[in-house]
Motif scaffolding. Sequence first.
Motif, PDB file in Angstrom:
ATOM      1  N   THR A  39      65.417  -9.341  70.436  1.00 52.54           N
ATOM      2  CA  THR A  39      65.747  -9.631  69.035  1.00 52.54           C
ATOM      3  C   THR A  39      64.820 -10.695  68.488  1.00 52.54           C
ATOM      4  N   VAL A  40      64.548 -11.739  69.266  1.00 49.91           N
ATOM      5  CA  VAL A  40      63.600 -12.772  68.841  1.00 49.91           C
ATOM      6  C   VAL A  40      62.233 -12.144  68.596  1.00 49.91           C
ATOM      7  N   ASN A  41      61.783 -11.307  69.512  1.00 47.79           N
ATOM      8  CA  ASN A  41      60.469 -10.663  69.348  1.00 47.79           C
ATOM      9  C   ASN A  41      60.425  -9.773  68.113  1.00 47.79           C
ATOM     10  N   LEU A  42      61.491  -9.034  67.865  1.00 49.96           N
ATOM     11  CA  LEU A  42      61.555  -8.173  66.672  1.00 49.96           C
ATOM     12  C   LEU A  42      61.464  -9.012  65.405  1.00 49.96           C
ATOM     13  N   PHE A  43      62.296 -10.061  65.311  1.00 50.03           N
ATOM     14  CA  PHE A  43      62.301 -10.889  64.108  1.00 50.03           C
ATOM     15  C   PHE A  43      60.993 -11.651  63.945  1.00 50.03           C
ATOM     16  N   ALA A  44      60.375 -12.056  65.041  1.00 48.96           N
ATOM     17  CA  ALA A  44      59.094 -12.766  64.962  1.00 48.96           C
ATOM     18  C   ALA A  44      57.984 -11.840  64.466  1.00 48.96           C
ATOM     19  N   SER A  45      58.053 -10.583  64.831  1.00 51.15           N
ATOM     20  CA  SER A  45      56.994  -9.647  64.460  1.00 51.15           C
ATOM     21  C   SER A  45      57.207  -9.009  63.095  1.00 51.15           C
ATOM     22  N   SER A  46      58.429  -9.108  62.552  1.00 50.68           N
ATOM     23  CA  SER A  46      58.718  -8.425  61.292  1.00 50.68           C
ATOM     24  C   SER A  46      59.647  -9.259  60.411  1.00 50.68           C
ATOM     25  N   ASN A  47      59.071  -9.845  59.378  1.00 51.82           N
ATOM     26  CA  ASN A  47      59.881 -10.596  58.421  1.00 51.82           C
ATOM     27  C   ASN A  47      60.890  -9.664  57.734  1.00 51.82           C
ATOM     28  N   ALA A  48      60.483  -8.414  57.520  1.00 52.16           N
ATOM     29  CA  ALA A  48      61.378  -7.439  56.880  1.00 52.16           C
ATOM     30  C   ALA A  48      62.604  -7.177  57.760  1.00 52.16           C
ATOM     31  N   ALA A  49      62.402  -7.034  59.078  1.00 57.16           N
ATOM     32  CA  ALA A  49      63.531  -6.803  59.990  1.00 57.16           C
ATOM     33  C   ALA A  49      64.466  -8.004  59.992  1.00 57.16           C
ATOM     34  N   PHE A  50      63.892  -9.198  59.988  1.00 54.18           N
ATOM     35  CA  PHE A  50      64.720 -10.411  59.929  1.00 54.18           C
ATOM     36  C   PHE A  50      65.531 -10.440  58.640  1.00 54.18           C
ATOM     37  N   ASN A  51      64.888 -10.181  57.517  1.00 52.55           N
ATOM     38  CA  ASN A  51      65.598 -10.200  56.231  1.00 52.55           C
ATOM     39  C   ASN A  51      66.695  -9.143  56.178  1.00 52.55           C
ATOM     40  N   GLN A  52      66.419  -7.957  56.698  1.00 49.42           N
ATOM     41  CA  GLN A  52      67.429  -6.884  56.715  1.00 49.42           C
ATOM     42  C   GLN A  52      68.644  -7.303  57.536  1.00 49.42           C
ATOM     43  N   ALA A  53      68.397  -7.869  58.704  1.00 51.85           N
ATOM     44  CA  ALA A  53      69.500  -8.300  59.567  1.00 51.85           C
ATOM     45  C   ALA A  53      70.292  -9.426  58.916  1.00 51.85           C
ATOM     46  N   PHE A  54      69.602 -10.316  58.228  1.00 56.38           N
ATOM     47  CA  PHE A  54      70.277 -11.419  57.551  1.00 56.38           C
ATOM     48  C   PHE A  54      71.193 -10.888  56.452  1.00 56.38           C
ATOM     49  N   VAL A  55      70.690  -9.959  55.661  1.00 58.35           N
ATOM     50  CA  VAL A  55      71.495  -9.368  54.587  1.00 58.35           C
ATOM     51  C   VAL A  55      72.730  -8.674  55.169  1.00 58.35           C
ATOM     52  N   ALA A  56      72.544  -7.939  56.255  1.00 55.56           N
ATOM     53  CA  ALA A  56      73.674  -7.249  56.885  1.00 55.56           C
ATOM     54  C   ALA A  56      74.721  -8.253  57.387  1.00 55.56           C
ATOM     55  N   ALA A  57      74.262  -9.355  57.987  1.00 55.86           N
ATOM     56  CA  ALA A  57      75.186 -10.362  58.515  1.00 55.86           C
ATOM     57  C   ALA A  57      75.946 -11.059  57.395  1.00 55.86           C
ATOM     58  N   VAL A  58      75.269 -11.397  56.316  1.00 59.37           N
ATOM     59  CA  VAL A  58      75.918 -12.069  55.192  1.00 59.37           C
ATOM     60  C   VAL A  58      76.904 -11.120  54.510  1.00 59.37           C
ATOM     61  N   THR A  59      76.545  -9.849  54.450  1.00 55.23           N
ATOM     62  CA  THR A  59      77.450  -8.858  53.868  1.00 55.23           C
ATOM     63  C   THR A  59      78.736  -8.761  54.691  1.00 55.23           C
ATOM     64  N   LYS A  60      78.614  -8.726  56.014  1.00 53.57           N
ATOM     65  CA  LYS A  60      79.802  -8.696  56.884  1.00 53.57           C
ATOM     66  C   LYS A  60      80.627  -9.964  56.699  1.00 53.57           C
ATOM     67  N   LEU A  61      79.951 -11.096  56.635  1.00 57.49           N
ATOM     68  CA  LEU A  61      80.661 -12.364  56.457  1.00 57.49           C
ATOM     69  C   LEU A  61      81.415 -12.386  55.130  1.00 57.49           C
ATOM     70  N   GLY A  62      80.856 -11.752  54.125  1.00 58.03           N
ATOM     71  CA  GLY A  62      81.515 -11.683  52.830  1.00 58.03           C
ATOM     72  C   GLY A  62      82.793 -10.864  52.848  1.00 58.03           C
ATOM     73  N   ARG A  63      82.963 -10.062  53.870  1.00 58.30           N
ATOM     74  CA  ARG A  63      84.169  -9.233  53.983  1.00 58.30           C
ATOM     75  C   ARG A  63      85.307  -9.933  54.717  1.00 58.30           C
ATOM     76  N   VAL A  64      85.030 -11.118  55.226  1.00 58.47           N
ATOM     77  CA  VAL A  64      86.078 -11.877  55.913  1.00 58.47           C
ATOM     78  C   VAL A  64      87.123 -12.275  54.890  1.00 58.47           C
ATOM     79  N   ARG A  65      88.353 -12.007  55.206  1.00 57.32           N
ATOM     80  CA  ARG A  65      89.434 -12.296  54.259  1.00 57.32           C
ATOM     81  C   ARG A  65      89.686 -13.804  54.210  1.00 57.32           C
ATOM     82  N   VAL A  66      89.528 -14.356  53.047  1.00 56.24           N
ATOM     83  CA  VAL A  66      89.745 -15.786  52.845  1.00 56.24           C
ATOM     84  C   VAL A  66      91.227 -16.023  52.596  1.00 56.24           C
TER      85      VAL A  66
END
Length: 82
Positions: A39-66
Motif C-alpha cells: 500500500t505504501v508503494n502504491l501510494f508513493a508511486s501514484s498520487n491519484a491512487a492515494f487521493n482515490q483511497a483518501f476520498v473513499a475513506a472520508v466517504t465511509k467516515l461520513g457514514r458513521v452515525r453521529v
Amino acid sequence: MDPNTPRTFDNVYYKNLQQGKGLFTSDQVLFSDRRSRNTVNLFASSNAAFNQAFVAAVTKLGRVRVLTGNQGEIRRDCTRPN
C-alpha cells in the motif's frame, strides 16, 4: 506529517517512508511491515491512487452515525467520557 511539502496534500509522506524518513517509528512501520508495504508503494508511486483511497475513506467516515442529544456527548477530553 511531511516536512518536504507541509502545505500540500500529496503522496510525499509515502515516498518519505520508502526512503526511511518517517517522522515516527509507528509511521515507518507501515513500510517495514510486509502487510502494508504494498500500500505504501502504491501510494508513493501514484498520487491519484492515494487521493482515490483518501476520498473513499472520508466517504465511509461520513457514514458513521453521529450520536446527538442525550445519546451522545462532546468530550472535553477524548480519552474519557465527561
